[in-house]
Design a protein around this motif. Structure first.
Motif, mmCIF file in Angstrom:
data_model
loop_
_atom_site.group_PDB
_atom_site.id
_atom_site.type_symbol
_atom_site.label_atom_id
_atom_site.label_comp_id
_atom_site.label_asym_id
_atom_site.label_seq_id
_atom_site.Cartn_x
_atom_site.Cartn_y
_atom_site.Cartn_z
ATOM 1 N N LEU A 192 7.142 -42.005 -40.540
ATOM 2 C CA LEU A 192 7.563 -42.238 -39.161
ATOM 3 C C LEU A 192 6.913 -43.533 -38.678
ATOM 4 C CD1 LEU A 192 9.259 -40.979 -36.900
ATOM 5 C CD2 LEU A 192 7.187 -39.865 -36.060
ATOM 6 N N LEU A 193 7.751 -44.487 -38.285
ATOM 7 C CA LEU A 193 7.280 -45.813 -37.897
ATOM 8 C C LEU A 193 7.186 -45.903 -36.377
ATOM 9 C CD1 LEU A 193 6.688 -48.834 -38.275
ATOM 10 C CD2 LEU A 193 9.129 -49.206 -38.641
ATOM 11 N N PHE A 194 5.963 -46.125 -35.875
ATOM 12 C CA PHE A 194 5.776 -46.284 -34.440
ATOM 13 C C PHE A 194 5.034 -47.574 -34.097
ATOM 14 C CE2 PHE A 194 2.709 -43.301 -36.256
ATOM 15 C CZ PHE A 194 1.500 -43.931 -36.012
ATOM 16 N N LEU A 195 4.662 -48.346 -35.117
ATOM 17 C CA LEU A 195 4.042 -49.650 -34.885
ATOM 18 C C LEU A 195 5.113 -50.659 -34.461
ATOM 19 C CD1 LEU A 195 1.875 -49.749 -38.132
ATOM 20 C CD2 LEU A 195 1.052 -49.289 -35.813
ATOM 21 N N PRO A 196 4.730 -51.701 -33.715
ATOM 22 C CA PRO A 196 5.731 -52.716 -33.349
ATOM 23 C C PRO A 196 6.208 -53.471 -34.583
ATOM 24 C CG PRO A 196 3.516 -53.394 -32.672
ATOM 25 C CD PRO A 196 3.401 -51.970 -33.121
ATOM 26 N N LEU A 197 7.517 -53.612 -34.714
ATOM 27 C CA LEU A 197 8.065 -54.295 -35.875
ATOM 28 C C LEU A 197 7.908 -55.806 -35.794
ATOM 29 C CD1 LEU A 197 11.110 -52.014 -36.638
ATOM 30 C CD2 LEU A 197 9.515 -52.866 -38.350
ATOM 31 N N ALA A 198 7.489 -56.295 -34.635
ATOM 32 C CA ALA A 198 7.162 -57.717 -34.538
ATOM 33 C C ALA A 198 5.841 -58.019 -35.239
ATOM 34 C CB ALA A 198 7.083 -58.147 -33.072
ATOM 35 N N LYS A 255 12.682 -41.547 -46.727
ATOM 36 C CA LYS A 255 13.272 -41.560 -45.390
ATOM 37 C C LYS A 255 12.333 -42.215 -44.375
ATOM 38 C CE LYS A 255 15.312 -37.775 -43.920
ATOM 39 N NZ LYS A 255 15.527 -36.448 -43.266
ATOM 40 N N LEU A 256 12.920 -43.054 -43.521
ATOM 41 C CA LEU A 256 12.193 -43.794 -42.500
ATOM 42 C C LEU A 256 12.719 -43.409 -41.122
ATOM 43 C CD1 LEU A 256 10.363 -46.240 -41.559
ATOM 44 C CD2 LEU A 256 12.383 -47.685 -41.902
ATOM 45 N N GLY A 257 11.799 -43.064 -40.212
ATOM 46 C CA GLY A 257 12.170 -42.788 -38.828
ATOM 47 C C GLY A 257 11.472 -43.768 -37.899
ATOM 48 N N HIS A 258 12.015 -43.934 -36.684
ATOM 49 C CA HIS A 258 11.481 -44.893 -35.721
ATOM 50 C C HIS A 258 11.119 -44.210 -34.409
ATOM 51 C CE1 HIS A 258 14.100 -47.164 -38.466
ATOM 52 N NE2 HIS A 258 13.376 -48.242 -38.194
ATOM 53 N N GLY A 306 -0.689 -46.172 -39.462
ATOM 54 C CA GLY A 306 -1.052 -46.480 -38.089
ATOM 55 C C GLY A 306 -2.299 -47.330 -38.007
ATOM 56 N N VAL A 307 -2.738 -47.563 -36.781
ATOM 57 C CA VAL A 307 -3.960 -48.322 -36.529
ATOM 58 C C VAL A 307 -5.057 -47.346 -36.121
ATOM 59 C CG1 VAL A 307 -2.753 -50.429 -35.900
ATOM 60 C CG2 VAL A 307 -3.210 -48.724 -34.140
ATOM 61 N N PRO A 308 -6.332 -47.735 -36.257
ATOM 62 C CA PRO A 308 -7.432 -46.805 -35.971
ATOM 63 C C PRO A 308 -7.353 -46.132 -34.608
ATOM 64 C CG PRO A 308 -8.282 -48.744 -37.066
ATOM 65 C CD PRO A 308 -6.839 -49.023 -36.789
#
Length: 597
Positions: free
Chosen positions: A226-232, A249-252, A273-275
């Motif tokens: 599951l992708l929640f980081l900014p794609l920029a 599988k990739l989710g946003h 993710g980030v810390p």
């Protein structure tokens, strides 16, 4: 150890580009769900075959609109399905993606689109469209702007209806491995952002070797992310491209305020993710336990998890007594924490900042191992990471397979490998300075142990030299202090001063909880920041940070600031790094107050 490398596990295609991934998936895994797309409140699968069809349709519109091979196309949006779709569509048109943070100001938008010479741009919301429109008269190369939420993609697809699949496939094959795939503008902690040119080779070397080294985490048909980081941000792009290469599988998730609900509904097997995300999970769980009168149980469970994890690194392993305690707390506490993270995952990858050794042991102890890594925009995200089967908590892992890490005589971390950027866009001077003698100079200070595991100890340019001549690396103590639930950010100061001090901001969410727990819910926030009991709590956080360094490096005095450092206030970059020079300027009086008298 001065230098370490690992052999490559993935061979970069000699003439291919990233569009090959989408075509390969559609051919070899046509019915595998490569995307989980949120539609009407529920997740719907997008197969590899269907994704290729949607990518082609969008690419046809770009070609019909006049986008040529090598042209730059801006992409300004939150993290959502369309971001990934358009990224691959831009590549399929032979063009180069230029990400723009969706929080960017008009001035930043003008710089990025203008410096890159973007001929077109995608935006998501009305606010994004308005921001681009406000500077469009200063962007002579910009011809087309399509808005995702305004029906722009439907119009784009309609424009391309006369373009054939064969035309798209021909255009998709134009770019070669060493051609630019994207220009990612650095967050800009100082000065204007520089455009890092990342090639298709960079992403193949990066993502291919990450997937192969962590293959049990990327099992096709079984795993998901599951992708929640900014794609920029380049880390977000790693989280996008690597699952496509696997494929899994990739989710946003567009809004991290809904992250807990999205984790519960998507149920990923892997989280990147980030810390701060993992700190929030821990702090929120502890605060909830305290509110429910179960704070002591949670703390005992946390201590047990940490002890259990530490024992895993010893020859004898956890004792029988520790195993029994761990099993008991697994039912009472750990299983519930894993459920918050989706319930299916056993691993996460953390990057962007140091995680902290205690937190690393805590998560491994509850059965959710966080593999810490390290990288930069210039290294196409991770240049080092902990392998799933040989983790060393407290380090950022071994080099990306196929790359080399070297420690210079002054302690600076140097990198070499196919994953590195090609240079800075339109900035030969900065490129020559950063890529001296074929090695990328990271500006970070670090060490390599006997097994090639890297530890980052600070930033070369951020080293503080006190009046007594002591060199202080701020990151070590800042990370320890920031780990406290009440602390949002911490910035160590003291360059040329008699001792080390710190500026501290409070986490507004936990400030309210602390006030309620201490019978001070009616006290104004401004008064709370001066409250002796709260200051004593922050002092304990500072004491914990001081325990990690020598007496000469320890924080002697601190100041609690009003409000928080945010991107909107200008004190954080979009990737949540401190703009130290801005903070130092804006809070010069507070810094002076630390040393007054």
């Amino acid at each position: 150890m001065r230098e370490f490398s690992l052999p490559a596990l993935y061979e970069v295609p000699a003439d291919g580009n990233l569009t090959d991934i989408v075509h390969r998936n559609a051919t070899q895994h046509p019915d595998v769900a490569v995307i989980g797309r949120k539609v009407g409140g529920s997740w719907q699968d997008v197969t590899a075959r269907d994704f290729l069809a949607e990518v082609r349709a969008a690419a046809k519109g770009l070609i019909a609109s006049g986008v040529q091979p090598g042209d730059r196309v801006g992409l300004m949006s939150r993290t959502r399905y369309e971001w990934t779709l358009l990224d691959f569509a831009i590549w399929s048109a032979g063009a180069v993606t230029v990400p723009v943070y969706e929080t960017s100001s008009p001035e930043q938008i003008q710089w990025i689109l203008g410096d890159s010479g973007a001929v077109a741009c995608f935006v998501e919301l009305d606010a994004h469209a308005d921001a681009v429109a406000s500077v469009r008269d200063r962007l002579p190369a910009l011809k087309d702007v399509w808005q995702i939420e305004g029906g722009g993609l439907d119009r784009l697809r309609a424009e391309g209806e006369q373009v054939t699949d064969e035309t798209v496939d021909e255009r998709s094959a134009v770019a070669k491995a060493d051609d630019p795939a994207t220009i990612v503008y650095t967050s800009g902690t100082t000065g204007r952002p520089k455009g890092c040119v990342l090639t298709h080779r960079s992403f193949f070397a990066e993502c291919g070797n990450v997937v192969e080294r962590l293959r049990p985490l990327f099992r096709t048909g079984e795993c998901s992310v599951l992708l929640f980081l900014p794609l920029a941000h380049v880390f977000g792009r790693l989280v996008q491209v690597a699952p496509m290469m696997a494929p899994i599988k990739l989710g946003h998730v567009p809004d991290i305020k809904n992250l807990t609900d999205e984790l519960a509904s998507f149920r990923p097997t892997l989280i990147l993710g980030v810390p701060r995300v993992f700190e929030k999970v821990y702090n929120s769980a502890r605060a909830k336990a305290q509110a429910d009168g179960k704070g002591k149980i949670f703390d005992k469970a946390a201590d047990t998890a940490i002890a259990y994890s530490r024992a895993l690194d010893t020859p004898s392993g956890p004792s029988l007594g520790l195993k029994l305690k761990h099993k008991t707390f697994d039912k009472l506490v750990y299983s519930k924490l894993r459920a918050v993270l989706g319930g299916r995952g056993e691993y996460a990858i953390s990057g962007g900042a140091p995680l902290g050794e205690r937190l690393g042991h805590f998560f491994r102890g509850i059965g959710f191992t966080v593999l810490e890594g390290y990288g930069l925009t210039e290294s196409c995200a991770a240049t080092a990471f902990n392998p799933w089967d040989r983790q060393k908590i407290g380090t950022v892992g071994q080099p990306l397979p196929g790359s080399v890490i070297r420690i210079a005589d002054d302690g600076e971390v140097l990198l070499h490998g196919e994953h590195l950027f090609a240079g800075y866009w339109n900035n030969e001077g900065a490129t020559a300075e950063a890529l001296a003698d074929g090695w990328f100079h990271t500006g970070d200070i670090g060490t390599l142990d006997e097994d090639g595991y890297l530890a980052i100890t600070g930033r070369k340019k951020e080293l503080i030299v006190t009046a007594g001549g002591k060199n202080v690396a701020p990151a070590v103590i800042e990370d320890r202090i920031r780990a406290h639930a009440l602390v949002a950010e911490c910035m160590v100061v003291g360059d040329g001063r008699p001792f080390v001090g710190a500026l501290v901001t409070l986490d507004e969410e936990f400030l309210g909880r602390w006030a309620a727990d201490h019978g001070k819910a009616s006290v104004a926030a401004a008064d709370l920041r001066k409250d002796p009991e709260l200051l004593a709590t922050i002092q304990r956080a500072v004491d914990d940070g001081n325990a990690a360094v020598s007496k000469a490096e320890s924080v002697r005095k601190f100041r609690v600031l009003p409000g928080q450092f945010t991107e909107e206030s200008g004190h954080l970059t979009p990737s949540l790094k401190l703009k130290r020079n801005v903070v130092a300027k804006d809070f010069a009086d507070e810094i002076e107050a630390i040393y007054r008298g």
